[in-house]
Design a protein around this motif. Structure first.
Motif, PDB file in Angstrom:
ATOM      1  N   UNK A  64       0.856  -1.177   0.000  1.00 57.28           N
ATOM      2  CA  UNK A  64       0.000   0.000   0.000  1.00 57.28           C
ATOM      3  C   UNK A  64       0.893   1.227   0.000  1.00 57.28           C
ATOM      4  N   UNK A  65       0.381   2.273  -0.561  1.00 58.61           N
ATOM      5  CA  UNK A  65       1.124   3.526  -0.601  1.00 58.61           C
ATOM      6  C   UNK A  65       0.208   4.639  -0.135  1.00 58.61           C
ATOM      7  N   UNK A  66       0.757   5.541   0.635  1.00 57.10           N
ATOM      8  CA  UNK A  66       0.001   6.687   1.125  1.00 57.10           C
ATOM      9  C   UNK A  66       0.627   7.930   0.531  1.00 57.10           C
ATOM     10  N   UNK A  67      -0.204   8.806  -0.003  1.00 58.78           N
ATOM     11  CA  UNK A  67       0.305  10.042  -0.580  1.00 58.78           C
ATOM     12  C   UNK A  67      -0.584  11.198  -0.156  1.00 58.78           C
ATOM     13  N   UNK A  68      -0.089  12.387  -0.349  1.00 63.26           N
ATOM     14  CA  UNK A  68      -0.860  13.576  -0.028  1.00 63.26           C
ATOM     15  C   UNK A  68      -0.441  14.178   1.294  1.00 63.26           C
ATOM     16  N   UNK A  69      -1.122  15.230   1.651  1.00 61.75           N
ATOM     17  CA  UNK A  69      -0.843  15.959   2.878  1.00 61.75           C
ATOM     18  C   UNK A  69      -1.308  15.155   4.080  1.00 61.75           C
ATOM     19  N   UNK A  70      -0.485  15.076   5.127  1.00 62.63           N
ATOM     20  CA  UNK A  70      -0.845  14.291   6.310  1.00 62.63           C
ATOM     21  C   UNK A  70      -2.054  14.877   7.022  1.00 62.63           C
ATOM     22  N   UNK A  71      -2.336  16.158   6.855  1.00 64.75           N
ATOM     23  CA  UNK A  71      -3.528  16.758   7.475  1.00 64.75           C
ATOM     24  C   UNK A  71      -4.803  16.265   6.810  1.00 64.75           C
ATOM     25  N   UNK A  86       4.067   9.573   4.264  1.00 64.72           N
ATOM     26  CA  UNK A  86       3.921   9.425   2.824  1.00 64.72           C
ATOM     27  C   UNK A  86       4.997   8.461   2.323  1.00 64.72           C
ATOM     28  N   UNK A  87       4.650   7.187   2.255  1.00 64.35           N
ATOM     29  CA  UNK A  87       5.578   6.148   1.827  1.00 64.35           C
ATOM     30  C   UNK A  87       4.803   4.874   1.530  1.00 64.35           C
ATOM     31  N   UNK A  88       5.508   3.800   1.203  1.00 66.82           N
ATOM     32  CA  UNK A  88       4.889   2.509   0.949  1.00 66.82           C
ATOM     33  C   UNK A  88       4.851   1.664   2.216  1.00 66.82           C
ATOM     34  N   UNK A  89       3.894   0.741   2.276  1.00 66.56           N
ATOM     35  CA  UNK A  89       3.724  -0.129   3.440  1.00 66.56           C
ATOM     36  C   UNK A  89       3.534  -1.562   2.986  1.00 66.56           C
ATOM     37  N   UNK A  90       4.068  -2.475   3.782  1.00 67.51           N
ATOM     38  CA  UNK A  90       3.906  -3.902   3.526  1.00 67.51           C
ATOM     39  C   UNK A  90       2.628  -4.384   4.200  1.00 67.51           C
ATOM     40  N   UNK A  91       1.801  -5.096   3.460  1.00 64.49           N
ATOM     41  CA  UNK A  91       0.593  -5.705   4.006  1.00 64.49           C
ATOM     42  C   UNK A  91       0.810  -7.210   4.003  1.00 64.49           C
ATOM     43  N   UNK A  92       0.872  -7.810   5.182  1.00 63.60           N
ATOM     44  CA  UNK A  92       1.198  -9.236   5.297  1.00 63.60           C
ATOM     45  C   UNK A  92       0.258  -9.900   6.292  1.00 63.60           C
ATOM     46  N   UNK A  93      -0.455 -10.905   5.837  1.00 55.77           N
ATOM     47  CA  UNK A  93      -1.334 -11.726   6.677  1.00 55.77           C
ATOM     48  C   UNK A  93      -0.953 -13.177   6.459  1.00 55.77           C
TER      49      UNK A  93
END
Length: 129
Positions: free
Chosen positions: A49-56, A70-77
């Motif tokens: 997953x990736x999050x972008x944009x203003x943190x507000x 604002x970076x990528x994240x590992x999704x692991x189940x």
């Protein structure tokens, strides 16, 4: 009159065949269910997953899941389940959100109908918006 008697004698035979067929089908379904319950399977789900944009703009979104920067994240189940047929012992390991700050991990061993041992770790982070 004779044709009517022959038709009447066929009805119980057809009814008996229908009942026998229904019983056979129910037994086949039951054996499939038993096989499914006694033959465990495991799985692993990996994603990104990736999050972008203003943190507000995403303050509420990242409050509990840890995806604030604002970076990528590992999704692991993962779901691991095995059974020792000789002893009836089950071993289980479940993991959710292992790449995030809101990770959950649960493991356990139990002997069917005898004893059970489980351990669990949950972590949740709360960021103030």
């Amino acid at each position: 009159m004779k044709a009517n008697r022959q038709a009447q004698s066929r009805v119980p035979k057809l009814l008996a065949l229908a009942v026998i067929g229904a019983i056979g089908q129910a037994q086949a379904q039951q054996s499939d269910e038993v096989i499914q319950l006694t033959t465990p399977d495991s799985s692993v789900a990996v994603g990104a997953a990736s999050v972008s944009g203003d943190s507000n703009d995403r303050a509420q979104f990242g409050m509990f899941n840890g995806m604030r920067k604002e970076r990528g994240y590992l999704l692991l189940d993962l779901d691991y389940l095995t059974r020792d047929n000789a002893t009836g012992t089950w071993t289980m390991l479940e993991g959710r959100n292992l790449g995030l700050n809101s990770r959950e991990l649960r493991g356990g061993v139990n002997r069917q109908g005898d004893w059970k041992l489980f351990g669990e770790y949950n972590e949740i982070t709360r960021y103030s918006p």
